[in-house]
Scaffold this motif. Structure first.
Motif, PDB file in Angstrom:
ATOM      1  N   ILE A 104      -8.700   4.878   2.519  1.00  0.00           N
ATOM      2  CA  ILE A 104      -7.606   4.287   3.289  1.00  0.00           C
ATOM      3  C   ILE A 104      -7.410   2.857   2.794  1.00  0.00           C
ATOM      4  CG2 ILE A 104      -6.745   3.761   5.593  1.00  0.00           C
ATOM      5  CD1 ILE A 104      -8.697   5.871   6.673  1.00  0.00           C
ATOM      6  N   ILE A 105      -6.266   2.608   2.177  1.00  0.00           N
ATOM      7  CA  ILE A 105      -6.026   1.341   1.487  1.00  0.00           C
ATOM      8  C   ILE A 105      -5.014   0.525   2.292  1.00  0.00           C
ATOM      9  CG2 ILE A 105      -5.173   0.287  -0.641  1.00  0.00           C
ATOM     10  CD1 ILE A 105      -6.058   2.945  -2.031  1.00  0.00           C
ATOM     11  N   THR A 106      -5.475  -0.583   2.876  1.00  0.00           N
ATOM     12  CA  THR A 106      -4.609  -1.388   3.743  1.00  0.00           C
ATOM     13  C   THR A 106      -4.669  -2.878   3.427  1.00  0.00           C
ATOM     14  OG1 THR A 106      -6.367  -1.625   5.403  1.00  0.00           O
ATOM     15  CG2 THR A 106      -4.882   0.266   5.632  1.00  0.00           C
ATOM     16  N   ARG A 107      -5.700  -3.346   2.707  1.00  0.00           N
ATOM     17  CA  ARG A 107      -5.831  -4.774   2.434  1.00  0.00           C
ATOM     18  C   ARG A 107      -4.866  -5.206   1.327  1.00  0.00           C
ATOM     19  NH1 ARG A 107     -10.327  -5.428   0.122  1.00  0.00           N
ATOM     20  NH2 ARG A 107     -11.361  -3.415   0.318  1.00  0.00           N
ATOM     21  N   PRO A 108      -4.300  -6.406   1.417  1.00  0.00           N
ATOM     22  CA  PRO A 108      -3.222  -6.830   0.512  1.00  0.00           C
ATOM     23  C   PRO A 108      -3.547  -6.745  -0.974  1.00  0.00           C
ATOM     24  CG  PRO A 108      -3.370  -8.333   2.363  1.00  0.00           C
ATOM     25  CD  PRO A 108      -4.544  -7.405   2.479  1.00  0.00           C
ATOM     26  N   ASP A 109      -4.770  -7.090  -1.370  1.00  0.00           N
ATOM     27  CA  ASP A 109      -5.116  -7.068  -2.795  1.00  0.00           C
ATOM     28  C   ASP A 109      -6.051  -5.915  -3.148  1.00  0.00           C
ATOM     29  OD1 ASP A 109      -3.579  -9.235  -3.680  1.00  0.00           O
ATOM     30  OD2 ASP A 109      -5.057 -10.652  -2.913  1.00  0.00           O
ATOM     31  N   GLN A 110      -6.018  -4.863  -2.347  1.00  0.00           N
ATOM     32  CA  GLN A 110      -6.935  -3.737  -2.577  1.00  0.00           C
ATOM     33  C   GLN A 110      -6.542  -2.917  -3.800  1.00  0.00           C
ATOM     34  OE1 GLN A 110      -7.660  -1.743   1.111  1.00  0.00           O
ATOM     35  NE2 GLN A 110      -9.362  -0.514   0.318  1.00  0.00           N
ATOM     36  N   HIS A 111      -5.321  -3.163  -4.327  1.00  0.00           N
ATOM     37  CA  HIS A 111      -4.946  -2.466  -5.570  1.00  0.00           C
ATOM     38  C   HIS A 111      -5.824  -2.900  -6.739  1.00  0.00           C
ATOM     39  CE1 HIS A 111      -2.686  -6.275  -5.554  1.00  0.00           C
ATOM     40  NE2 HIS A 111      -2.813  -6.223  -6.869  1.00  0.00           N
ATOM     41  N   LEU A 112      -6.515  -4.007  -6.571  1.00  0.00           N
ATOM     42  CA  LEU A 112      -7.429  -4.460  -7.623  1.00  0.00           C
ATOM     43  C   LEU A 112      -8.707  -3.637  -7.647  1.00  0.00           C
ATOM     44  CD1 LEU A 112      -7.002  -8.312  -7.088  1.00  0.00           C
ATOM     45  CD2 LEU A 112      -5.927  -6.891  -8.855  1.00  0.00           C
ATOM     46  N   GLU A 113      -8.881  -2.768  -6.651  1.00  0.00           N
ATOM     47  CA  GLU A 113     -10.075  -1.923  -6.562  1.00  0.00           C
ATOM     48  C   GLU A 113      -9.631  -0.456  -6.543  1.00  0.00           C
ATOM     49  OE1 GLU A 113     -11.929  -3.097  -2.922  1.00  0.00           O
ATOM     50  OE2 GLU A 113     -11.605  -5.224  -3.341  1.00  0.00           O
ATOM     51  N   PRO A 114      -9.222   0.101  -7.676  1.00  0.00           N
ATOM     52  CA  PRO A 114      -8.694   1.469  -7.675  1.00  0.00           C
ATOM     53  C   PRO A 114      -9.737   2.485  -7.239  1.00  0.00           C
ATOM     54  CG  PRO A 114      -9.160   0.746  -9.916  1.00  0.00           C
ATOM     55  CD  PRO A 114      -9.297  -0.463  -9.042  1.00  0.00           C
ATOM     56  N   VAL A 115      -9.240   3.561  -6.649  1.00  0.00           N
ATOM     57  CA  VAL A 115     -10.102   4.693  -6.303  1.00  0.00           C
ATOM     58  C   VAL A 115     -10.231   5.552  -7.553  1.00  0.00           C
ATOM     59  CG1 VAL A 115     -10.352   6.738  -4.856  1.00  0.00           C
ATOM     60  CG2 VAL A 115      -9.359   4.629  -3.905  1.00  0.00           C
TER      61      VAL A 115
END
Length: 387
Positions: A104-115
């Motif tokens: 579940i991806i909700t944090r603004p810069d979480q795209h920097l941590e790909p699944v």
């Protein structure tokens, strides 16, 4: 790897005052069955998981059940928050959910941590981009000019492309936005909160150049911006404006080189949407409408005079009639005469009859109404005489 692209679940939304939770359960059960039968590896949900930033306990229960069953059917789940969601509430305990394959991806810069999810050809990187409000996101990067969604997503996608190049992996991006190039028939309906004020938040499809597949959310109808950039639409119809739009998702199959095939998957519509047009008496009596009695119904009434108690009569036949519009087949011209000209040298009963014609689309009093009007006028005249 097989991926099912969905979006805009809007758990908790009502349809003209009716709960849709049970209908969503029907759709999710069918989705789980398809995941199991087709061997889907990953289900992605591109935003607007809930309809409200403060979802009810029942809405959370529906989400929990859907995620549990999808995971039990063998798929991992990757989802992002949309403009309807509370990122904080949706993301609560997401760290622990990740351990079970629910990302579940909700944090603004979480795209920097790909699944990263592996298949026989190696890892696939899933970059979830939650809905990013420019006025809030630019405070995290004051050195950047981030006033519009195009600028924000352009900045984010530059980071994604750099990360993909460094990892040398296949990639899938999830984003919740209003991309330009969507056909008029699939543009936002009345239930999609406006995130395009003044055109500042339209995002060109070219912003998403690079990834093998881009799963978009926000538009409630499916749309193909390119072979690798698509909207899946919502799992239910949430307004009569969506009545002609299919419900389902895209099955995307990746091979060693990227996207191999993309196939549309139809999901069930628990209750159809039907728009009926005609005189009220015809709609409630004609045999040809018999198979529509269990549908959500919007009625456009063409009677010359607005019928009395129309919704109750409709619901006697169509229990799920939800919307009513009066659109007479013939509209009488009111003319340009002044009130004084209309009543000059007219008797009282003629004045009343003329008023009814004016407010009832040119239709004057019935015989019963004429008799009633004459009785009232006569009674009033008798009172005035006796004073």
């Amino acid at each position: 790897m097989k991926i099912l692209h969905t979006s805009d679940w809007h758990i908790g939304r009502t349809f003209h005052g009716h709960s849709t939770l049970e209908h969503l359960r029907v759709v999710f059960a069918a989705m789980v069955a398809e995941v199991r039968e087709r061997g889907i590896d990953v289900v992605v949900v591109a935003g607007d998981i809930f309809d409200s930033s403060m979802p009810s306990a029942d809405a959370f229960a529906v989400l929990s059940g859907a995620l549990r069953d999808l995971r039990g059917a063998g798929a991992q789940v990757v989802m992002t928050s949309g403009n309807h969601d509370s990122a904080t509430r949706l993301g609560f305990q997401s760290e622990w959910a990740t351990l079970s394959g629910i990302h579940i991806i909700t944090r603004p810069d979480q795209h920097l941590e790909p699944v990263l999810i592996d298949d026989e050809y190696g890892p696939v990187a899933f970059y979830g981009i939650p809905y990013l409000e420019p006025s809030m996101y630019r405070t995290r990067h004051p050195e950047q000019d981030l006033r519009t969604h195009e600028q924000v997503l352009g900045f984010v996608m530059d980071q994604v492309r750099s990360d993909v190049a460094a990892r040398e992996v296949r990639s899938v991006v999830l984003s919740h936005c209003f991309a330009s190039g969507v056909a008029a028939s699939t543009e936002a309906t009345d239930v999609e909160r406006d995130i395009t004020s003044g055109g500042l938040n339209l995002v060109p499809a070219a912003v998403f150049d690079g990834p093998d597949y881009v799963a978009l959310g926000h538009i409630h109808g499916r749309a193909v911006l390119s072979e690798r950039v698509r909207y899946s639409g919502a799992p239910l119809h949430y307004s009569f404006g969506e009545a002609d739009k299919p419900r389902g998702g895209w099955i995307v199959e990746l091979d060693a080189g990227g996207v191999d095939t993309v196939e549309w998957l139809d999901l069930p519509v628990p209750r159809r949407l039907t728009i009926l047009t005609g005189d009220l008496d015809e709609l409630v009596s004609a045999e040809r409408y018999g198979d529509l009695e269990s549908d959500w119904v919007a009625a456009v009434l063409t009677d010359l005079v607005r019928p009395m108690d129309a919704m109750r009569r409709l619901q006697d036949r169509f229990p799920f009639a939800a919307m009513l519009e009066y659109r007479p087949s013939v509209v009488a011209q009111a003319g340009s005469a002044t009130y004084r000209e209309r009543v000059e040298k007219k008797t009282d009963d003629q004045i009343v009859a003329g008023f009814l014609e004016l407010v009832r689309n040119g239709v004057g009093p019935t015989d019963f109404e004429k008799a009633l009007i004459n009785d009232v006028i006569a009674e009033q005249a008798a009172r005035e005489t006796s004073v």
